[in-house]
Design a protein around this motif. Structure first.
Motif, PDB file in Angstrom:
ATOM      1  N   LYS A 120       0.823  -1.216   0.000  1.00  0.00           N
ATOM      2  CA  LYS A 120       0.000   0.000   0.000  1.00  0.00           C
ATOM      3  C   LYS A 120       0.858   1.268   0.000  1.00  0.00           C
ATOM      4  N   THR A 121       1.797   1.310  -0.940  1.00  0.00           N
ATOM      5  CA  THR A 121       2.647   2.494  -1.086  1.00  0.00           C
ATOM      6  C   THR A 121       2.813   2.805  -2.566  1.00  0.00           C
ATOM      7  N   ALA A 122       3.310   3.990  -2.850  1.00  0.00           N
ATOM      8  CA  ALA A 122       3.624   4.331  -4.248  1.00  0.00           C
ATOM      9  C   ALA A 122       4.809   5.276  -4.271  1.00  0.00           C
ATOM     10  N   TRP A 123       5.695   5.101  -5.264  1.00  0.00           N
ATOM     11  CA  TRP A 123       6.743   6.082  -5.559  1.00  0.00           C
ATOM     12  C   TRP A 123       6.250   6.907  -6.733  1.00  0.00           C
ATOM     13  N   ILE A 124       6.263   8.204  -6.563  1.00  0.00           N
ATOM     14  CA  ILE A 124       5.714   9.091  -7.599  1.00  0.00           C
ATOM     15  C   ILE A 124       6.765  10.135  -7.953  1.00  0.00           C
ATOM     16  N   GLN A 125       7.135  10.206  -9.222  1.00  0.00           N
ATOM     17  CA  GLN A 125       8.119  11.235  -9.585  1.00  0.00           C
ATOM     18  C   GLN A 125       7.457  12.619  -9.616  1.00  0.00           C
ATOM     19  N   ALA A 126       8.278  13.623  -9.319  1.00  0.00           N
ATOM     20  CA  ALA A 126       7.736  14.965  -9.062  1.00  0.00           C
ATOM     21  C   ALA A 126       7.027  15.598 -10.245  1.00  0.00           C
ATOM     22  N   GLY A 127       7.370  15.167 -11.478  1.00  0.00           N
ATOM     23  CA  GLY A 127       6.739  15.772 -12.648  1.00  0.00           C
ATOM     24  C   GLY A 127       5.365  15.210 -12.960  1.00  0.00           C
ATOM     25  N   ALA A 128       4.914  14.214 -12.213  1.00  0.00           N
ATOM     26  CA  ALA A 128       3.580  13.642 -12.459  1.00  0.00           C
ATOM     27  C   ALA A 128       2.504  14.636 -12.030  1.00  0.00           C
ATOM     28  N   THR A 129       1.340  14.510 -12.639  1.00  0.00           N
ATOM     29  CA  THR A 129       0.212  15.341 -12.206  1.00  0.00           C
ATOM     30  C   THR A 129      -0.673  14.527 -11.260  1.00  0.00           C
ATOM     31  N   LEU A 130      -1.568  15.226 -10.566  1.00  0.00           N
ATOM     32  CA  LEU A 130      -2.503  14.520  -9.676  1.00  0.00           C
ATOM     33  C   LEU A 130      -3.376  13.563 -10.494  1.00  0.00           C
ATOM     34  N   GLY A 131      -3.788  14.001 -11.685  1.00  0.00           N
ATOM     35  CA  GLY A 131      -4.627  13.145 -12.527  1.00  0.00           C
ATOM     36  C   GLY A 131      -3.930  11.834 -12.848  1.00  0.00           C
ATOM     37  N   GLU A 132      -2.643  11.929 -13.158  1.00  0.00           N
ATOM     38  CA  GLU A 132      -1.879  10.714 -13.471  1.00  0.00           C
ATOM     39  C   GLU A 132      -1.775   9.810 -12.238  1.00  0.00           C
TER      40      GLU A 132
END
Ligand code: FDA
Length: 511
Positions: A120-132
């Motif tokens: 129940k975790t995610a790595w998200i790169q900073a350039g992603a949008t909330l929609g993505e």
């Protein structure tokens, strides 16, 4: 101009020397000579109010971390300021304008999202949008979600680092409250994670704002358990339908109802459906309930029967469908719209926003004063959002994260005014400033608090050169209250030369 042109040439030479072969350079470096420069510069810009005579002579869109390290090295060497852009939604455009020679590091190519449903975790790169982010989570699970803002094109780089309030914040807190690790490149070009950056810096980037401390590369977040169905409604009442009394009553319950319930209030002024040609106030109760319709009706009957909510007003849907609902898309819209991040011409307009926190009820007369001020601005051009606090937001003490708006706040106000022609800018900006002056008696004091993500340069700015602690505290205490002092200490430790800076970045204390 000559000096600045030289600086940019030197920077480019340094960057190509340090990074890559010239083939790939043309796809990640844009100068005014490139035909796509203007498209790249403007693709995320929606607010036409933000203009500057100074344009970046380089927009750099790195594809990996080593290229960002190289850009930091070269910009230090050649004295060029950096502006960091993720989603480009900064209210004052600080991610893409500057009055000193500068380069934009635009993170649009760093937007991978990896979801780990088991942990129940995610790595998200900073350039992603909330929609993505929302799209990718929903792709993997029907019962996991994340809490963050409503507009799908907002970028996680700026949004998470300033807090991030969304339709489930009474249940789960802000986006920043749910960050469990991060990767950042500091002013020395070092790549740090939670462990290597240390407790203070990890504290600072979760609410203390982007830019000041380094370039965030990615966030690790906790994914949140939700039921397969949530319930939403959007019910509007006008003055003829008792809106004033309803808004007054709403203030009594907004921060106290069940944590699963977030009743957000949007106030605007346009033609009355009851009296043709006359204006009235429209109060829209836009609501998310993390649960089923029967439970919601029960809760509403208990705490806010005056609204007269009926079962027909409510829609049960999946969490990801609720994202489309609150973003204003019709129900039949494909989820793919969440992946579309470019702002189109008809989405552009002039805009100014401000914010406040309310800790004591606004009286009926106080509300009527707001209604009167609506008459001094064009129909449909202004909107106030009353966003309830309480619930999980209160589980944190003020100093636990830099975002200090915790227990004691009933709701946050977002004031927004938009217009279509540059000639009307003065009038609309004067209107919102006047409304803000009027509200002073009804909102938090000493400091009059504001939400960092609704950036407002009216609150104060840094100098182009050095800025004293006392000067920065004028705006800093409004956003961060006493946490401002710890943010200054962290800044002094991690970036004493103030390499990362903008008009409202935390200054270091100079020795
Ligand atoms: P942008 O790229 O402009 O960055 C904002 C700031 O952060 C700049 O100073 C930038 O330099 C810095 N920054 C960006 N990326 C960085 C990185 N990787 N490392 C370090 N610094 C970085 N807020 C909210 O809480 N709830 C909501 O529902 C909404 N809704 C909303 C709708 C719309 C239409 C707008 C324009 C704005 C909002 N916001 C909001 C406010 C939003 O949270 C705020 O503007 C964020 O800073 C936007 O982040 P971006 O990355 O898009 O902006």
């Amino acid at each position: 101009w000559f000096t600045s042109a030289n600086m940019h040439d030197d920077f480019l030479e340094c960057l190509s020397h340090k990074t890559m072969n010239s083939n790939s350079m043309s796809q990640i470096i844009y100068t005014p000579k490139n035909s796509s420069y203007s498209t790249i510069l403007k693709s995320f810009e929606s607010n036409l109010r933000i203009t500057s005579d100074f344009k970046p002579s380089i927009i750099f869109t790195p594809i990996d971390e080593s290229q960002i390290q190289a850009a930091i090295h070269c910009s230090k060497k050649h004295g060029l300021q950096i502006r960091i852009r993720s989603g480009g939604h900064d209210y004052e455009g600080l991610s893409y304008i500057s009055e000193t020679p500068f380069v934009i590091i635009d993170l649009r190519n760093l937007r991978s999202i990896s979801i780990d449903t088991e942990n129940k975790t995610a790595w998200i790169q900073a350039g992603a949008t909330l929609g993505e982010v929302y799209y990718r989570i929903a792709e993997k699970s029907k019962t996991l979600a994340f809490v963050a803002g409503v507009c799908p094109t907002v970028g996680v780089g700026g949004h998470f680092s300033g807090g991030g309030y969304g339709m489930m914040s009474r249940k789960f807190g802000t986006a920043a409250d749910n960050i469990i690790d991060a990767k950042l490149i500091d002013a020395n070009g070092r790549i740090l994670d939670k462990k290597s950056m240390g407790e203070d810096l990890f504290w600072a980037i979760r609410g203390g704002g982007g830019t000041t401390f380094g370039i965030i590369i990615s966030w690790k977040v906790k994914l949140l358990d939700i039921p397969e169905k949530v319930t939403v409604f959007n019910v509007t009442r006008t003055l003829e339908e008792n809106a004033t009394q309803l808004v007054y009553k709403w203030q009594h319950i907004a921060d106290k109802v069940d944590d699963n319930l977030l009743l957000r209030l949007f106030l605007s002024s346009s033609e009355s459906p009851f009296r043709r040609g006359q204006r009235t106030v429209h109060a829209s109760f836009t609501t998310m309930f993390v649960g089923g319709v029967d439970e919601l009706l029960h809760e509403m009957q208990k705490s806010f029967p005056e609204l007269g909510l009926a079962k027909e007003d409510c829609i049960e849907m999946s969490w990801i469908e609720s994202i489309l609902f609150f973003a204003g898309f019709p129900r039949s819209t494909s989820l793919d719209v969440l992946l579309n991040r470019n702002i189109t011409t008809n989405q552009r307009g002039y805009f100014k926003g401000k914010s406040d926190y309310v800790q004591q009820l606004i009286s009926i007369n106080g509300l009527k004063g707001i209604w009167k001020l609506f008459n001094h601005v064009d129909e449909n051009s202004a909107e106030l959002q009353f966003s309830p606090y309480g619930g999980k937001l209160n589980d944190f003490i003020e100093s636990e994260t830099p975002f200090p708006h915790r227990a004691g706040n009933i709701f946050m106000i977002h004031y927004g005014v938009g217009w279509e022609k540059m000639e009307s800018s003065k009038k609309h900006i004067a209107w919102i400033r006047n409304l803000y002056r009027y509200m002073a008696r009804y909102v938090s004091k000493s400091p009059r608090a504001a939400y960092f993500n609704y950036r407002d340069l009216d609150l104060g700015v840094n100098n182009k050169g050095n800025t004293s602690y006392a000067q920065a505290r004028i705006w800093g205490a409004k956003y961060f209250k006493n946490n401002f002092d710890r943010l200054v200490q962290v800044k002094t430790k991690v970036d004493p030369t103030n390499f990362f800076r903008n008009e409202q970045s935390i200054p270091p204390i100079s020795s």
